[in-house]
Design a protein around this motif. Sequence first.
Motif, PDB file in Angstrom:
ATOM      1  N   CYS A 170      76.399  17.499  39.955  1.00 35.47           N
ATOM      2  CA  CYS A 170      76.067  17.963  41.303  1.00 35.47           C
ATOM      3  C   CYS A 170      76.598  16.955  42.317  1.00 35.47           C
TER       4      CYS A 170
ATOM      5  N   ASP B 256      71.022  24.716  44.442  1.00 40.36           N
ATOM      6  CA  ASP B 256      72.392  24.961  44.894  1.00 40.36           C
ATOM      7  C   ASP B 256      72.572  24.568  46.359  1.00 40.36           C
TER       8      ASP B 256
ATOM      9  N   ASP C 258      79.615  21.446  39.130  1.00 37.35           N
ATOM     10  CA  ASP C 258      80.724  21.341  38.181  1.00 37.35           C
ATOM     11  C   ASP C 258      80.158  21.327  36.767  1.00 37.35           C
TER      12      ASP C 258
ATOM     13  N   ARG D 103      78.989  21.279  47.145  1.00 33.50           N
ATOM     14  CA  ARG D 103      79.966  22.196  46.580  1.00 33.50           C
ATOM     15  C   ARG D 103      79.378  22.749  45.284  1.00 33.50           C
ATOM     16  N   ARG D 104      80.059  23.694  44.697  1.00 31.11           N
ATOM     17  CA  ARG D 104      79.559  24.338  43.481  1.00 31.11           C
ATOM     18  C   ARG D 104      79.355  23.306  42.373  1.00 31.11           C
TER      19      ARG D 104
END
Length: 218
Positions: A108, A196, A204, A201-202
């Motif tokens: 994260c 989230d 990984d 960002r998303r």
Amino acid sequence: MFDSEFVDPQEALGMRVEGEFRDLDDPDCFVWVRSFKDMDARTEALASFYSGPIWKEHGRAANATMLNSDNVLLLKPAGGVHPFTHNLPRDKELTRSAVQGFINLNICSLAPGTEESFSRFFRENVLPVMRDAGARIDGLFVTERSRNGFARLPVREEETVFVWFECHEDQDRAADYENRLRRNPIWTGEIYPQMDSRCWRRIDVSRLTPTSRSLCAW
């Protein structure tokens, strides 16, 4: 080469090679984790190894296999999970008949200074649900802010991350676990959206399988 030439000499100098993995989505990727007693021990052990006879003999051949060796995160335990307690002791390595397991490595990316609040949120809200759904969490980590005492090995600086190792018996068990999470309305409606939203960002995710000498396995 890594298994035959580098594991035992590193551990003889006080390092511990916790895990070695293949990436199911990148056949040219080799992922590994090594741990140290503290940052001073890290500096001393790395200096001894990379100036020693083993690296002198095999370093050039090892470097020839690598396009990129700088994708390195310097981490410390985040608390809540003592890292790698399920790892087999190295002296028991030869007693196992085979190495199995499936590991989701999750990274994260966080805003600077938010790692402690994210870690607390994860321990209190995320971790219990993951465990109830069947995951074995082998470690929670955050960015180590201490200076990299061995500059010959660069690390990804100026980043703030939270990392967890999520282990399963195999890919089918991992799929069952993910299905249980998706059927949990608290997870899908509250916990995951909150997690989230704290990441810039998303998340990984790397899908890994242990190599033959990996201590981190199922």
